[in-house]
Design a protein around this motif. Structure first.
Motif, PDB file in Angstrom:
ATOM      1  N   MET A 114     -28.815  -4.220  28.143  1.00 61.47           N
ATOM      2  CA  MET A 114     -28.951  -3.294  29.267  1.00 61.47           C
ATOM      3  C   MET A 114     -29.422  -1.908  28.838  1.00 61.47           C
ATOM      4  N   ASP A 115     -30.492  -1.429  29.495  1.00 60.61           N
ATOM      5  CA  ASP A 115     -30.888  -0.031  29.339  1.00 60.61           C
ATOM      6  C   ASP A 115     -31.402   0.531  30.664  1.00 60.61           C
ATOM      7  N   ARG A 116     -30.883  -0.027  31.767  1.00 62.64           N
ATOM      8  CA  ARG A 116     -31.290   0.417  33.100  1.00 62.64           C
ATOM      9  C   ARG A 116     -30.081   0.341  34.025  1.00 62.64           C
ATOM     10  N   SER A 117     -29.828   1.404  34.765  1.00 62.26           N
ATOM     11  CA  SER A 117     -28.678   1.441  35.663  1.00 62.26           C
ATOM     12  C   SER A 117     -28.833   0.426  36.792  1.00 62.26           C
ATOM     13  N   LEU A 118     -27.697  -0.007  37.337  1.00 63.97           N
ATOM     14  CA  LEU A 118     -27.676  -0.886  38.494  1.00 63.97           C
ATOM     15  C   LEU A 118     -27.045  -0.149  39.673  1.00 63.97           C
ATOM     16  N   VAL A 119     -27.443  -0.533  40.882  1.00 63.86           N
ATOM     17  CA  VAL A 119     -26.931   0.116  42.077  1.00 63.86           C
ATOM     18  C   VAL A 119     -25.467  -0.263  42.303  1.00 63.86           C
ATOM     19  N   ARG A 120     -24.810   0.483  43.167  1.00 62.28           N
ATOM     20  CA  ARG A 120     -23.432   0.196  43.547  1.00 62.28           C
ATOM     21  C   ARG A 120     -23.408  -1.125  44.317  1.00 62.28           C
ATOM     22  N   HIS A 121     -22.557  -2.041  43.853  1.00 64.51           N
ATOM     23  CA  HIS A 121     -22.533  -3.374  44.443  1.00 64.51           C
ATOM     24  C   HIS A 121     -21.150  -3.995  44.243  1.00 64.51           C
ATOM     25  N   ALA A 122     -20.995  -5.236  44.682  1.00 67.92           N
ATOM     26  CA  ALA A 122     -19.724  -5.944  44.546  1.00 67.92           C
ATOM     27  C   ALA A 122     -20.000  -7.428  44.397  1.00 67.92           C
ATOM     28  N   HIS A 123     -18.959  -8.196  44.019  1.00 72.96           N
ATOM     29  CA  HIS A 123     -19.054  -9.647  43.859  1.00 72.96           C
ATOM     30  C   HIS A 123     -17.824 -10.310  44.470  1.00 72.96           C
ATOM     31  N   PRO A 124     -17.937 -11.563  44.899  1.00 70.60           N
ATOM     32  CA  PRO A 124     -16.764 -12.281  45.399  1.00 70.60           C
ATOM     33  C   PRO A 124     -15.917 -12.880  44.280  1.00 70.60           C
ATOM     34  N   HIS A 125     -16.158 -12.463  43.043  1.00 72.80           N
ATOM     35  CA  HIS A 125     -15.429 -12.973  41.879  1.00 72.80           C
ATOM     36  C   HIS A 125     -14.699 -11.831  41.188  1.00 72.80           C
ATOM     37  N   CYS A 126     -13.705 -12.171  40.372  1.00 71.72           N
ATOM     38  CA  CYS A 126     -13.250 -11.175  39.400  1.00 71.72           C
ATOM     39  C   CYS A 126     -14.353 -11.084  38.343  1.00 71.72           C
ATOM     40  N   HIS A 127     -14.561  -9.876  37.857  1.00 66.78           N
ATOM     41  CA  HIS A 127     -15.741  -9.572  37.041  1.00 66.78           C
ATOM     42  C   HIS A 127     -15.260  -8.891  35.762  1.00 66.78           C
ATOM     43  N   VAL A 128     -15.560  -9.483  34.621  1.00 61.69           N
ATOM     44  CA  VAL A 128     -15.113  -8.961  33.330  1.00 61.69           C
ATOM     45  C   VAL A 128     -16.342  -8.607  32.503  1.00 61.69           C
ATOM     46  N   LEU A 129     -16.350  -7.412  31.921  1.00 65.51           N
ATOM     47  CA  LEU A 129     -17.477  -6.926  31.128  1.00 65.51           C
ATOM     48  C   LEU A 129     -16.987  -6.609  29.724  1.00 65.51           C
ATOM     49  N   LEU A 130     -17.641  -7.222  28.733  1.00 59.29           N
ATOM     50  CA  LEU A 130     -17.266  -7.047  27.337  1.00 59.29           C
ATOM     51  C   LEU A 130     -18.512  -6.671  26.537  1.00 59.29           C
ATOM     52  N   LYS A 131     -18.369  -5.680  25.687  1.00 59.21           N
ATOM     53  CA  LYS A 131     -19.502  -5.278  24.856  1.00 59.21           C
ATOM     54  C   LYS A 131     -19.586  -6.180  23.633  1.00 59.21           C
ATOM     55  N   VAL A 132     -20.781  -6.702  23.368  1.00 57.43           N
ATOM     56  CA  VAL A 132     -21.001  -7.560  22.205  1.00 57.43           C
ATOM     57  C   VAL A 132     -21.510  -6.725  21.033  1.00 57.43           C
ATOM     58  N   GLU A 133     -22.491  -5.854  21.315  1.00 58.73           N
ATOM     59  CA  GLU A 133     -22.976  -4.932  20.284  1.00 58.73           C
ATOM     60  C   GLU A 133     -23.789  -3.836  20.953  1.00 58.73           C
ATOM     61  N   GLY A 134     -24.282  -2.891  20.163  1.00 53.34           N
ATOM     62  CA  GLY A 134     -25.071  -1.794  20.706  1.00 53.34           C
ATOM     63  C   GLY A 134     -24.220  -0.578  21.004  1.00 53.34           C
ATOM     64  N   ASP A 135     -24.804   0.371  21.747  1.00 52.91           N
ATOM     65  CA  ASP A 135     -24.120   1.616  22.049  1.00 52.91           C
ATOM     66  C   ASP A 135     -23.038   1.417  23.109  1.00 52.91           C
ATOM     67  N   ASP A 136     -22.012   2.260  23.029  1.00 56.02           N
ATOM     68  CA  ASP A 136     -21.039   2.308  24.116  1.00 56.02           C
ATOM     69  C   ASP A 136     -21.749   2.736  25.398  1.00 56.02           C
ATOM     70  N   THR A 137     -21.169   2.362  26.537  1.00 58.26           N
ATOM     71  CA  THR A 137     -21.808   2.688  27.812  1.00 58.26           C
ATOM     72  C   THR A 137     -20.735   2.863  28.874  1.00 58.26           C
ATOM     73  N   GLU A 138     -21.149   3.075  30.132  1.00 55.25           N
ATOM     74  CA  GLU A 138     -20.185   3.387  31.181  1.00 55.25           C
ATOM     75  C   GLU A 138     -20.490   2.637  32.470  1.00 55.25           C
ATOM     76  N   PHE A 139     -19.423   2.400  33.230  1.00 55.99           N
ATOM     77  CA  PHE A 139     -19.518   1.820  34.566  1.00 55.99           C
ATOM     78  C   PHE A 139     -18.739   2.702  35.536  1.00 55.99           C
ATOM     79  N   LEU A 140     -19.210   2.743  36.760  1.00 59.69           N
ATOM     80  CA  LEU A 140     -18.460   3.350  37.852  1.00 59.69           C
ATOM     81  C   LEU A 140     -17.743   2.220  38.583  1.00 59.69           C
ATOM     82  N   VAL A 141     -16.406   2.210  38.550  1.00 63.74           N
ATOM     83  CA  VAL A 141     -15.607   1.185  39.221  1.00 63.74           C
ATOM     84  C   VAL A 141     -14.808   1.887  40.311  1.00 63.74           C
TER      85      VAL A 141
END
Length: 285
Positions: A20-47
């Motif tokens: 990922m190197d491009r922001s995504l719009v504010r959205h939602a999912h009908p699932h529980c959603h888990v995000l784990l970093k595998v490698e690369g730079d630290d980053t941020e999410f708005l939750v």
């Protein structure tokens, strides 16, 4: 440009390995959603209204229907992210009360410290998706092991009573909102605006918004977009329907509009999503 390196799709939901190197719009999912970093730079999410960091030591946790967005800092390099979108019914097969993962509040906080077990499962799952995308270990061992470790560490849903309370709260939602939701699910391409949906429900715009968010956890327009994305994913993966036809059915006036909408929510255009899933051996029937 953000890339989807691999995508696994099945009864469990889907798992995407994203660069990922491009922001995504504010959205939602009908699932529980888990995000784990595998490698690369630290980053941020708005939750919700909170900015949380995704790092080697910290996972980002998003409840079903909770609004969130990816916030990319252009001064940073790409982050390789393992993104899990897990179906509640699949989790319920492990423990019945885990089906409550489809309700708000499953994760108590939008972040959590990554244990060595979670990190090992995440890295093994990412590697298996890349090097052996047809492997049965992806679902049968790695994904199931990862989700069990995540839920047991980050949720309070060990007791059946919590799931029963959540189910009772969902069943008590306003009948007018339930009717609107049923229509949106049946006709995701409906072109009515929020005001028109509110009038159909016999509510003012303010009442409609308030009751809708109380019932679902998401604003009406975010909920509708989530339904469109999930139906688009199912059609892209499970049918031979053209992308143009899918976009038209979901209410988009032109293929380019559908492609932009999908990319802004999923990180890649629908054509790339279909290509990766099929390359990985997912069924197209």
């Amino acid at each position: 440009m953000s890339e989807a390196l691999e995508i696994a799709h099945g009864t469990f939901g889907r798992v995407a390995l994203l660069d990922m190197d491009r922001s995504l719009v504010r959205h939602a999912h009908p699932h529980c959603h888990v995000l784990l970093k595998v490698e690369g730079d630290d980053t941020e999410f708005l939750v919700g209204d909170r900015v949380v960091a995704l790092t080697d030591e910290q996972a980002v946790l998003v409840n079903a229907w909770e609004t969130h967005a990816y916030l990319h800092d252009p001064r940073r390099a790409k982050a390789m992210i393992l993104a899990l979108y897990i179906e509640p019914d699949w989790l319920g097969a492990f423990r019945r009360n885990w089906a409550a993962s489809g309700a708000p509040g499953f994760f108590g906080k939008p972040l959590g410290g990554v244990t060595p077990t979670i990190r090992r499962f995440a890295h093994d799952l990412a590697a298996e998706m890349v090097y052996a995308p047809h492997s049965s270990h992806i679902q049968d061992q790695l994904l199931s092991g990862l989700m069990i470790a995540v839920i047991e560490r980050f949720t309070a849903w060990r007791e059946e009573a919590e799931a029963l309370r959540a189910a009772a709260r969902r069943n008590a939602s306003d009948w007018r909102i339930r009717r609107t939701i049923a229509r949106v699910r049946a006709e995701p391409g409906v072109t009515l605006g929020i005001e028109a949906l509110a009038r159909e429900a016999g509510l003012s715009r303010a009442q409609f918004y308030r009751l809708f968010e109380q019932s679902t956890g998401a604003p009406p327009h975010v909920f509708l977009n989530a339904i469109r994305i999930e139906q688009a994913v199912e059609s892209i993966v499970g049918s031979e329907e053209s992308l143009a036809a899918i976009g038209t059915r979901l209410g988009f006036a032109a293929p380019a509009h559908f492609s932009r909408f999908f990319r802004d929510h999923v990180s890649v255009p629908p054509s790339v999503f279909r290509s990766i899933v099929r390359r990985s051996g997912q069924p197209a029937v």
